[in-house]
Write a protein that holds these residues in place. Structure first.
Motif, PDB file in Angstrom:
ATOM      1  N   UNK A  67       0.851  -1.186   0.000  1.00 46.44           N
ATOM      2  CA  UNK A  67       0.000   0.000   0.000  1.00 46.44           C
ATOM      3  C   UNK A  67       0.885   1.234   0.000  1.00 46.44           C
ATOM      4  N   UNK A  68       0.625   2.135  -0.935  1.00 41.41           N
ATOM      5  CA  UNK A  68       1.362   3.398  -1.006  1.00 41.41           C
ATOM      6  C   UNK A  68       0.544   4.449  -0.270  1.00 41.41           C
ATOM      7  N   UNK A  69       1.159   5.090   0.731  1.00 41.13           N
ATOM      8  CA  UNK A  69       0.482   6.080   1.561  1.00 41.13           C
ATOM      9  C   UNK A  69       1.106   7.438   1.268  1.00 41.13           C
ATOM     10  N   UNK A  70       0.301   8.345   0.742  1.00 41.11           N
ATOM     11  CA  UNK A  70       0.778   9.693   0.432  1.00 41.11           C
ATOM     12  C   UNK A  70       1.070  10.457   1.720  1.00 41.11           C
ATOM     13  N   UNK A  71       1.816  11.557   1.602  1.00 33.03           N
ATOM     14  CA  UNK A  71       2.171  12.376   2.763  1.00 33.03           C
ATOM     15  C   UNK A  71       0.909  12.919   3.429  1.00 33.03           C
ATOM     16  N   UNK A  72       0.906  12.935   4.748  1.00 34.59           N
ATOM     17  CA  UNK A  72      -0.181  13.482   5.573  1.00 34.59           C
ATOM     18  C   UNK A  72      -1.509  12.751   5.400  1.00 34.59           C
ATOM     19  N   UNK A  73      -1.485  11.455   5.118  1.00 36.98           N
ATOM     20  CA  UNK A  73      -2.712  10.657   5.017  1.00 36.98           C
ATOM     21  C   UNK A  73      -2.862   9.780   6.260  1.00 36.98           C
ATOM     22  N   UNK A  74      -4.099   9.509   6.611  1.00 43.35           N
ATOM     23  CA  UNK A  74      -4.396   8.654   7.748  1.00 43.35           C
ATOM     24  C   UNK A  74      -4.470   7.197   7.308  1.00 43.35           C
ATOM     25  N   UNK A  75      -4.072   6.295   8.217  1.00 43.55           N
ATOM     26  CA  UNK A  75      -4.170   4.857   7.969  1.00 43.55           C
ATOM     27  C   UNK A  75      -4.708   4.186   9.229  1.00 43.55           C
ATOM     28  N   UNK A  76      -5.242   2.975   9.090  1.00 47.55           N
ATOM     29  CA  UNK A  76      -5.701   2.222  10.251  1.00 47.55           C
ATOM     30  C   UNK A  76      -4.501   1.705  11.025  1.00 47.55           C
ATOM     31  N   UNK A  77      -4.684   1.414  12.291  1.00 51.65           N
ATOM     32  CA  UNK A  77      -3.586   0.964  13.145  1.00 51.65           C
ATOM     33  C   UNK A  77      -3.556  -0.553  13.316  1.00 51.65           C
ATOM     34  N   UNK A  78      -4.309  -1.285  12.500  1.00 55.99           N
ATOM     35  CA  UNK A  78      -4.305  -2.740  12.609  1.00 55.99           C
ATOM     36  C   UNK A  78      -2.988  -3.309  12.074  1.00 55.99           C
ATOM     37  N   UNK A  79      -2.651  -4.519  12.498  1.00 52.30           N
ATOM     38  CA  UNK A  79      -1.429  -5.191  12.048  1.00 52.30           C
ATOM     39  C   UNK A  79      -1.821  -6.319  11.110  1.00 52.30           C
ATOM     40  N   UNK A  80      -1.190  -6.346   9.932  1.00 52.48           N
ATOM     41  CA  UNK A  80      -1.498  -7.345   8.922  1.00 52.48           C
ATOM     42  C   UNK A  80      -0.182  -7.940   8.429  1.00 52.48           C
ATOM     43  N   UNK A  81       0.014  -9.252   8.604  1.00 50.59           N
ATOM     44  CA  UNK A  81       1.254  -9.917   8.207  1.00 50.59           C
ATOM     45  C   UNK A  81       1.460  -9.930   6.693  1.00 50.59           C
ATOM     46  N   UNK A  82       0.421  -9.705   5.939  1.00 51.72           N
ATOM     47  CA  UNK A  82       0.515  -9.761   4.488  1.00 51.72           C
ATOM     48  C   UNK A  82       0.558  -8.394   3.837  1.00 51.72           C
ATOM     49  N   UNK A  83       0.908  -7.353   4.586  1.00 55.18           N
ATOM     50  CA  UNK A  83       0.876  -5.992   4.055  1.00 55.18           C
ATOM     51  C   UNK A  83       2.173  -5.257   4.367  1.00 55.18           C
ATOM     52  N   UNK A  84       2.604  -4.444   3.394  1.00 54.96           N
ATOM     53  CA  UNK A  84       3.720  -3.517   3.589  1.00 54.96           C
ATOM     54  C   UNK A  84       3.241  -2.157   3.119  1.00 54.96           C
ATOM     55  N   UNK A  85       3.414  -1.145   3.935  1.00 52.09           N
ATOM     56  CA  UNK A  85       3.026   0.218   3.560  1.00 52.09           C
ATOM     57  C   UNK A  85       4.258   1.026   3.204  1.00 52.09           C
ATOM     58  N   UNK A  86       4.136   1.777   2.117  1.00 51.97           N
ATOM     59  CA  UNK A  86       5.195   2.695   1.697  1.00 51.97           C
ATOM     60  C   UNK A  86       4.720   4.108   2.013  1.00 51.97           C
ATOM     61  N   UNK A  87       5.338   4.732   3.016  1.00 54.86           N
ATOM     62  CA  UNK A  87       4.990   6.099   3.389  1.00 54.86           C
ATOM     63  C   UNK A  87       5.843   7.054   2.567  1.00 54.86           C
ATOM     64  N   UNK A  88       5.178   7.961   1.843  1.00 55.33           N
ATOM     65  CA  UNK A  88       5.891   8.886   0.957  1.00 55.33           C
ATOM     66  C   UNK A  88       6.000  10.264   1.579  1.00 55.33           C
ATOM     67  N   UNK A  89       7.073  10.972   1.240  1.00 54.83           N
ATOM     68  CA  UNK A  89       7.232  12.358   1.648  1.00 54.83           C
ATOM     69  C   UNK A  89       6.546  13.250   0.600  1.00 54.83           C
ATOM     70  N   UNK A  90       6.483  14.571   0.816  1.00 56.98           N
ATOM     71  CA  UNK A  90       5.810  15.446  -0.156  1.00 56.98           C
ATOM     72  C   UNK A  90       6.415  15.404  -1.568  1.00 56.98           C
ATOM     73  N   UNK A  91       7.678  15.013  -1.705  1.00 55.83           N
ATOM     74  CA  UNK A  91       8.293  14.936  -3.034  1.00 55.83           C
ATOM     75  C   UNK A  91       8.015  13.603  -3.738  1.00 55.83           C
TER      76      UNK A  91
END
Length: 101
Positions: A67-91
């Motif tokens: 999952x790609x997460x744009x800057x300043x976005x909210x996400x759920x706090x659950x833990x999922x063994x099958x997921x990796x989140x990519x947190x992006x900066x404003x650039x």
């Protein structure tokens, strides 16, 4: 009688099991293979584009959902063994080390 047992030579061969101490295999306490634990975090991907980071993660763990997460976005706090989140900066680059969860 106990004195007699101690003075007699033992008929046991080296490596045979005894009643007092188990014999462990030579690999006891060492890693079996190049990596036994799956990779949980990718700190080397910080600063890359999301496409480059996704490609590297899929090489290491092909079945994981990214999952790609744009800057300043909210996400759920659950833990999922099958997921990796990519947190992006404003650039648009990976801001923090991607990890499973």
């Amino acid at each position: 009688m106990a004195e007699k047992q101690q003075t007699e030579p033992s008929n046991k061969q080296p490596g045979e099991l005894t009643d007092s101490a188990p014999v462990l295999p030579r690999t006891y306490g060492t890693l079996l293979g190049p990596s036994t634990a799956p990779k949980m975090e990718w700190p080397e991907l910080v600063g890359l584009t999301p496409e480059e980071a996704e490609r590297k993660i899929e090489e290491d763990m092909p079945r994981v959902q990214i999952q790609v997460v744009q800057a300043n976005c909210f996400v759920t706090m659950d833990f999922n063994h099958g997921r990796v989140r990519l947190y992006l900066d404003p650039s648009g680059k990976v801001e923090r080390p991607p990890r499973i969860g």
